[in-house]
Scaffold this motif. Sequence first.
Motif, PDB file in Angstrom:
ATOM      1  N   GLU A 118      -7.726   0.501  -6.652  1.00 17.67           N
ATOM      2  CA  GLU A 118      -7.189   1.759  -7.199  1.00 17.67           C
ATOM      3  C   GLU A 118      -5.666   1.765  -7.149  1.00 17.67           C
ATOM      4  O   GLU A 118      -5.001   2.135  -8.117  1.00 17.67           O
ATOM      5  CB  GLU A 118      -7.730   2.960  -6.434  1.00 17.67           C
ATOM      6  CG  GLU A 118      -7.192   4.287  -6.980  1.00 17.67           C
ATOM      7  CD  GLU A 118      -7.591   5.497  -6.156  1.00 17.67           C
ATOM      8  OE1 GLU A 118      -7.191   6.614  -6.528  1.00 17.67           O
ATOM      9  OE2 GLU A 118      -8.279   5.315  -5.135  1.00 17.67           O
ATOM     10  N   SER A 119      -5.119   1.333  -6.011  1.00 19.16           N
ATOM     11  CA  SER A 119      -3.659   1.297  -5.890  1.00 19.16           C
ATOM     12  C   SER A 119      -3.049   0.319  -6.891  1.00 19.16           C
ATOM     13  O   SER A 119      -2.010   0.595  -7.499  1.00 19.16           O
ATOM     14  CB  SER A 119      -3.248   0.896  -4.466  1.00 19.16           C
ATOM     15  OG  SER A 119      -3.605   1.896  -3.547  1.00 19.16           O
ATOM     16  N   GLN A 158      -1.525   9.216  -1.371  1.00 18.95           N
ATOM     17  CA  GLN A 158      -2.064   9.177  -2.727  1.00 18.95           C
ATOM     18  C   GLN A 158      -1.014   9.577  -3.754  1.00 18.95           C
ATOM     19  O   GLN A 158      -0.981   9.040  -4.869  1.00 18.95           O
ATOM     20  CB  GLN A 158      -3.274  10.127  -2.816  1.00 18.95           C
ATOM     21  CG  GLN A 158      -4.103   9.981  -4.076  1.00 18.95           C
ATOM     22  CD  GLN A 158      -4.954   8.715  -4.097  1.00 18.95           C
ATOM     23  OE1 GLN A 158      -5.088   8.054  -3.076  1.00 18.95           O
ATOM     24  NE2 GLN A 158      -5.515   8.383  -5.252  1.00 18.95           N
ATOM     25  N   TYR A 185       2.029  -1.084  -6.571  1.00 15.53           N
ATOM     26  CA  TYR A 185       1.394  -1.437  -5.308  1.00 15.53           C
ATOM     27  C   TYR A 185       0.387  -2.566  -5.519  1.00 15.53           C
ATOM     28  O   TYR A 185      -0.816  -2.404  -5.345  1.00 15.53           O
ATOM     29  CB  TYR A 185       0.755  -0.189  -4.686  1.00 15.53           C
ATOM     30  CG  TYR A 185       1.806   0.836  -4.333  1.00 15.53           C
ATOM     31  CD1 TYR A 185       2.577   0.691  -3.180  1.00 15.53           C
ATOM     32  CD2 TYR A 185       2.077   1.916  -5.174  1.00 15.53           C
ATOM     33  CE1 TYR A 185       3.580   1.605  -2.864  1.00 15.53           C
ATOM     34  CE2 TYR A 185       3.074   2.827  -4.861  1.00 15.53           C
ATOM     35  CZ  TYR A 185       3.821   2.660  -3.709  1.00 15.53           C
ATOM     36  OH  TYR A 185       4.816   3.550  -3.398  1.00 15.53           O
ATOM     37  N   ASP A 230      -8.260  -2.922  -2.394  1.00 20.21           N
ATOM     38  CA  ASP A 230      -7.747  -1.625  -2.837  1.00 20.21           C
ATOM     39  C   ASP A 230      -7.313  -1.739  -4.300  1.00 20.21           C
ATOM     40  O   ASP A 230      -6.128  -1.819  -4.605  1.00 20.21           O
ATOM     41  CB  ASP A 230      -6.572  -1.209  -1.943  1.00 20.21           C
ATOM     42  CG  ASP A 230      -5.997   0.158  -2.325  1.00 20.21           C
ATOM     43  OD1 ASP A 230      -6.626   0.853  -3.162  1.00 20.21           O
ATOM     44  OD2 ASP A 230      -4.924   0.510  -1.809  1.00 20.21           O
ATOM     45  N   HIS A 250       0.837  -1.200   0.000  1.00 21.79           N
ATOM     46  CA  HIS A 250       0.000   0.000   0.000  1.00 21.79           C
ATOM     47  C   HIS A 250       0.872   1.250   0.000  1.00 21.79           C
ATOM     48  O   HIS A 250       1.882   1.304   0.722  1.00 21.79           O
ATOM     49  CB  HIS A 250      -0.905   0.025   1.237  1.00 21.79           C
ATOM     50  CG  HIS A 250      -1.922  -1.074   1.266  1.00 21.79           C
ATOM     51  ND1 HIS A 250      -3.076  -1.042   0.528  1.00 21.79           N
ATOM     52  CD2 HIS A 250      -1.934  -2.256   1.939  1.00 21.79           C
ATOM     53  CE1 HIS A 250      -3.773  -2.154   0.754  1.00 21.79           C
ATOM     54  NE2 HIS A 250      -3.102  -2.902   1.603  1.00 21.79           N
ATOM     55  N   PRO A 251       0.520   2.248  -0.785  1.00 20.23           N
ATOM     56  CA  PRO A 251       1.278   3.503  -0.758  1.00 20.23           C
ATOM     57  C   PRO A 251       1.021   4.244   0.554  1.00 20.23           C
ATOM     58  O   PRO A 251      -0.033   4.090   1.172  1.00 20.23           O
ATOM     59  CB  PRO A 251       0.713   4.276  -1.946  1.00 20.23           C
ATOM     60  CG  PRO A 251      -0.686   3.756  -2.094  1.00 20.23           C
ATOM     61  CD  PRO A 251      -0.611   2.294  -1.731  1.00 20.23           C
ATOM     62  N   THR A 269      -3.818   1.849 -10.740  1.00 21.87           N
ATOM     63  CA  THR A 269      -3.126   3.110 -11.026  1.00 21.87           C
ATOM     64  C   THR A 269      -1.622   2.900 -11.129  1.00 21.87           C
ATOM     65  O   THR A 269      -0.972   3.382 -12.059  1.00 21.87           O
ATOM     66  CB  THR A 269      -3.426   4.161  -9.940  1.00 21.87           C
ATOM     67  OG1 THR A 269      -4.838   4.394  -9.883  1.00 21.87           O
ATOM     68  CG2 THR A 269      -2.718   5.476 -10.239  1.00 21.87           C
ATOM     69  N   SER A 270      -1.077   2.141 -10.183  1.00 21.64           N
ATOM     70  CA  SER A 270       0.376   1.917 -10.202  1.00 21.64           C
ATOM     71  C   SER A 270       0.790   0.885 -11.245  1.00 21.64           C
ATOM     72  O   SER A 270       1.943   0.869 -11.679  1.00 21.64           O
ATOM     73  CB  SER A 270       0.871   1.499  -8.815  1.00 21.64           C
ATOM     74  OG  SER A 270       0.322   0.247  -8.422  1.00 21.64           O
ATOM     75  N   GLU A 313       2.032   8.859  -3.853  1.00 25.15           N
ATOM     76  CA  GLU A 313       2.977   7.787  -4.145  1.00 25.15           C
ATOM     77  C   GLU A 313       2.497   6.856  -5.255  1.00 25.15           C
ATOM     78  O   GLU A 313       3.285   6.069  -5.784  1.00 25.15           O
ATOM     79  CB  GLU A 313       3.250   6.951  -2.892  1.00 25.15           C
ATOM     80  CG  GLU A 313       4.245   7.581  -1.939  1.00 25.15           C
ATOM     81  CD  GLU A 313       4.782   6.578  -0.931  1.00 25.15           C
ATOM     82  OE1 GLU A 313       5.877   6.828  -0.408  1.00 25.15           O
ATOM     83  OE2 GLU A 313       4.114   5.561  -0.673  1.00 25.15           O
ATOM     84  N   LEU A 314       1.212   6.931  -5.613  1.00 21.43           N
ATOM     85  CA  LEU A 314       0.695   6.047  -6.648  1.00 21.43           C
ATOM     86  C   LEU A 314       1.374   6.264  -7.994  1.00 21.43           C
ATOM     87  O   LEU A 314       1.347   5.395  -8.861  1.00 21.43           O
ATOM     88  CB  LEU A 314      -0.820   6.231  -6.798  1.00 21.43           C
ATOM     89  CG  LEU A 314      -1.686   5.597  -5.715  1.00 21.43           C
ATOM     90  CD1 LEU A 314      -3.150   5.906  -5.953  1.00 21.43           C
ATOM     91  CD2 LEU A 314      -1.469   4.086  -5.668  1.00 21.43           C
TER      92      LEU A 314
END
Length: 350
Positions: free
Chosen positions: A133-134, A73, A82, A131, A69-70, A137-138, A75-76
Amino acid sequence: MASEIFERDRHVTFLQMMYQLLPSPYQSQEINRLTLAYFVISGLDLLAAPDRLVDKEAVAKWVLSLQAHPRSQSELNNGQFYGFYGSRSAQFPSEDNDNGALLSRSVGNLASTYCAVAILKIIGYDLSSIDSESILTSMRNLQQSDGSFMPIHTGAETDLRFIYCAVAICHMLGNWSGMDKEKAKAYIINCQSYDGGFGLTPGSESHGGATYCSVTSLRLMGFIEEDILSKDAESSIINVPLLLDWCLQKQAADGGFQGRPNKPSDTCYAFWIGSVLKVLGGHKFIDKKALHGFLLTCQSEYGGFSKFPGDFPDLYHSYYGFTAFSLLEEPGLKPLCVELGMSAIAAIGI
């Protein structure tokens, strides 16, 4: 002497033992513990083993504990991924041997993330609760300018295996924001060789595993139709007739499938190449009786399957032995979703 039947109960016992405690030879694969868990849990599901054999709540808790986990936000988009770690030890930061200092935080691995999401899907976990999104996005940070993917954020190879992982993750999460599908498609098309098969990278030798990653990725992304042989194959973005011919040539005289020309038959290619033929609509051309016979010579008296006849069984080849028998519609096995490498019921989410 090889058994003349598929020993389902022995296979369930084999996987049950692996679920409870991995034998010492697997110590060297500790970094891939999530992948080994995927083989066990998905294998039990395919074998229609009783639910009581797997503590789904405990499995979900363990898998979720392996996600990176970042810290914020922002850090994404720092270039790191992630997703999920391959094992507990992979979560520990690396140490600089020169001065004992801890290096940057360890991050997720694309192949491990595929296995993590697949396990959660197989046990019926609500994927909207993770999660995502993490992850998504990453994950875009891992896609290269040519459309390929690296499994980690830096210093790794790029090839079709990781495109497949990214595609499967997006498909299972129902969200394609984690990748550029058009770039991935272009890379895959460039990997088809003169002989019809696909190499792991453009210009490399055709290989059964790479061909599986190519065809199933294109299918999951919606760029090729299912059972394309019954439709207008000439309009396909890949050379389907040449691909079909290459796949069928890989069934050897002993009934098994080889991954490349002049290589011995190997249990796992009954899945890798058999699945490609299933997607194309060419599965009916397999000599199923001969393949069935070859696979039984790789079935261990202890449960599980080996790579070659007479070898000891291992988790990797055992799992793909089960998937191969599912493709052969063996009684007592659940139908297979070849694109995701899990039972069709799990893939649908029932």
